[in-house]
Design a protein around this motif. Structure first.
Motif, PDB file in Angstrom:
ATOM      1  N   CYS A   1     -37.729 -99.833 -19.871  1.00  0.00           N
ATOM      2  CA  CYS A   1     -37.735 -98.434 -20.320  1.00  0.00           C
ATOM      3  C   CYS A   1     -37.012 -98.357 -21.654  1.00  0.00           C
TER       4      CYS A   1
ATOM      5  N   ASN B   1     -36.899 -93.893 -13.076  1.00  0.00           N
ATOM      6  CA  ASN B   1     -38.156 -94.639 -12.986  1.00  0.00           C
ATOM      7  C   ASN B   1     -37.950 -96.081 -12.542  1.00  0.00           C
ATOM      8  N   GLY B   2     -36.698 -96.496 -12.449  1.00  0.00           N
ATOM      9  CA  GLY B   2     -36.393 -97.904 -12.167  1.00  0.00           C
ATOM     10  C   GLY B   2     -37.024 -98.438 -10.904  1.00  0.00           C
TER      11      GLY B   2
ATOM     12  N   CYS C   1     -32.355 -96.937 -15.055  1.00  0.00           N
ATOM     13  CA  CYS C   1     -31.696 -96.104 -14.042  1.00  0.00           C
ATOM     14  C   CYS C   1     -32.675 -95.773 -12.913  1.00  0.00           C
TER      15      CYS C   1
ATOM     16  N   ARG D   1     -29.049 -91.553 -20.196  1.00  0.00           N
ATOM     17  CA  ARG D   1     -28.529 -92.064 -18.921  1.00  0.00           C
ATOM     18  C   ARG D   1     -28.046 -93.510 -19.037  1.00  0.00           C
ATOM     19  N   THR D   2     -28.344 -94.158 -20.190  1.00  0.00           N
ATOM     20  CA  THR D   2     -27.940 -95.567 -20.355  1.00  0.00           C
ATOM     21  C   THR D   2     -27.137 -95.705 -21.641  1.00  0.00           C
TER      22      THR D   2
ATOM     23  N   GLY E   1     -34.613 -96.576 -22.517  1.00  0.00           N
ATOM     24  CA  GLY E   1     -33.223 -96.151 -22.434  1.00  0.00           C
ATOM     25  C   GLY E   1     -33.116 -94.711 -22.934  1.00  0.00           C
TER      26      GLY E   1
HETATM   27  S1  SF4 Z   1     -35.604 -95.059 -16.463  1.00  0.00           S
HETATM   28 FE1  SF4 Z   1     -33.676 -93.912 -16.595  1.00  0.00          FE
HETATM   29  S2  SF4 Z   1     -32.614 -94.859 -18.305  1.00  0.00           S
HETATM   30 FE2  SF4 Z   1     -34.728 -95.498 -18.508  1.00  0.00          FE
HETATM   31  S3  SF4 Z   1     -35.585 -93.959 -19.880  1.00  0.00           S
HETATM   32 FE3  SF4 Z   1     -35.995 -93.292 -17.788  1.00  0.00          FE
HETATM   33  S4  SF4 Z   1     -34.325 -91.900 -17.300  1.00  0.00           S
HETATM   34 FE4  SF4 Z   1     -33.694 -93.070 -19.111  1.00  0.00          FE
END
Ligand code: SF4
Length: 435
Positions: free
Chosen positions: A323, A372-373, A369, A328-329, A325
């Motif tokens: 992703c 979508n992780g 995070c 949240r990261t 980022g």
């Molecule tokens: S998966 Fe989490 S950290 Fe990655 S872009 Fe989506 S919301 Fe942000």
């Protein structure tokens, strides 16, 4: 404005419409050329995979330096490597470059790039003609009128003698001016003259096709002819190759010439090549990037491989879904892990390619995070979802869609790499063992 949004079906008849068609590159229907060095044959066109090629930027006279760069390009994934053959000294160096490569067990076919004096170099340096596996001839640079025809024929005769394929490489920057002038004259006589751009496209396509016919008249096997008409603007390249592919079935070498540097060159090449490859146009590609200061020449190969892999035309390396980022990261843990995993997979591929057949199709997900992780990780063969900033410091790992363990502590990257390696051994090593 009309509202084109279709009404969503009522519950109970959820799938009563037409399914959404899956996008895929159209089939290619070209002749197939064989570019060979010894027993190593690289087929181009027909049902062969779209090939990747590149070109050195060393002085060909510098044998060792050139051989090393050819080796680097070949190891990066270039299936053909072109070198400039511009002087008698360069022509004399070619067989020595070939010898060096053979000594290093690099069997990549070499392509000689000729302009102006190719007829002399190919006839006066037969060892060069033999050491090369393919010749590139630019019909705009072979000479004018009858003399040009004779010099072109001379080069093709050498190709016939040594059974070498020829790329007739037309370039907008060095277009046959006589042909362009005759088309302009003809256009002036039309009641509805064509646009200047259309004359330009016609001149490029005609130059390539007429030169191919001239090569056949000399005796060259049509399967051993490849064509290119390179332009430096994306829409021009798309227009010309669409025209070219409608009028011929020769294998096509595709590339945006003088693409430029960095993001501009990469994006312009990807944009132009992707449109054409999706339409089934293009049998071998070259990405003509200007290296940034300090950048390796192999970057053009990396981009070419990524274009083909992104389109699903070929698989060279396991793909890493990451992703971008976001807020949240905020730590760099996620970026570091993604880079480490990507570098690790690329660096191991030269070894893994033979040991673990199929590994190039593996999908790895590295996600920032929980938003979508877990979802992306489950879709990958192996995935990890890192804790976003402020979340519990734990990173679930998913293998084949199942959550198998959770990594904690400050060595998440190292432990995840080890898990990836074990997975590859288990899944793709078994294929080798079965053979
Ligand atoms: S998966 Fe989490 S950290 Fe990655 S872009 Fe989506 S919301 Fe942000």
């Amino acid at each position: 404005m009309n509202d084109l949004t279709l009404p969503i079906s009522d519950a109970g008849s959820l799938l009563d419409g037409e399914p959404i068609a899956e996008a895929a590159p159209a089939a290619r229907r070209t002749r197939q050329a064989r570019v060979a060095w010894g027993d190593h044959v690289v087929t181009v066109g027909g049902d062969a995979p779209v090939r990747v090629q590149s070109m050195t930027n060393t002085d060909t006279v510098q044998v060792i330096e050139t051989a090393i760069q050819v080796k680097e390009l070949a190891l990066a994934g270039s299936e053909l490597v072109r070198i400039t053959v511009n002087t008698p000294e360069a022509a004399a160096a070619v067989p020595h470059i070939r010898e060096q490569l053979d000594r290093m067990n690099i069997n990549v076919p070499l392509v000689g790039d000729f302009h102006y004096n190719g007829h002399r170099l190919l006839t006066e340096y037969p060892a060069c003609a033999e050491a090369l596996s393919k010749y590139r001839i630019n019909p705009g640079n072979v000479g004018r009128g009858e003399k040009g025809d004779r010099q072109f024929a001379q080069m093709v005769e050498v190709a016939c003698k040594y059974d070498k394929p020829v790329r007739i490489g037309v370039n907008w920057g060095s277009l046959d001016q006589e042909l362009l002038k005759s088309l302009m004259d003809a256009n002036a006589k039309r009641s509805k003259p064509w646009e200047l751009k259309q004359i330009m496209y016609e001149a490029l396509v005609r130059s390539a096709i007429e030169s191919a016919q001239a090569a056949r008249d000399v005796g060259l096997d049509p399967n051993q002819i490849l064509l290119s008409c390179k332009m430096s603007a994306v829409q021009d390249l798309i227009s010309v190759y669409r025209g070219l592919s409608k009028r011929t079935d020769y294998a096509l070498h595709l590339g945006l010439t003088e693409a430029g540097m960095g993001a501009k060159g990469t994006v312009a090449s990807a944009a132009a090549l992707s449109v054409l490859l999706q339409e089934g146009i293009g049998d071998t590609i070259r990405v003509s990037l200007t290296p940034q200061p300090g950048e390796a020449r192999t970057q053009e190969v990396v981009v070419a491989l990524e274009i083909l892999q992104s389109l699903g035309l070929r698989h060279f390396n396991p793909s890493v879904t990451a992703c971008p980022g976001c807020g949240r990261t905020t730590s760099t843990v996620f970026q570091d892990l993604t880079k480490q995993i990507d570098d690790f997979l690329r660096s191991q591929m030269p070894v893994w390619r033979d040991r673990f057949p199929g590994v190039e199709g593996m999908k790895v997900a590295v996600m920032g995070c929980i938003v979508n992780g877990p979802g992306e990780s489950k879709h990958a063969d192996i995935g990890i979802s890192l804790p976003g900033t402020g979340e519990a410091p734990s990173a679930p790992v998913y293998i084949d869609g199942e959550r198998v363990l959770t990594l904690r502590g400050d060595n998440i990257a190292g432990e995840f790499r080890a898990i990836v390696e074990q997975y590859i051994e288990r899944r793709y090593g078994a294929v080798t063992a079965a053979h």
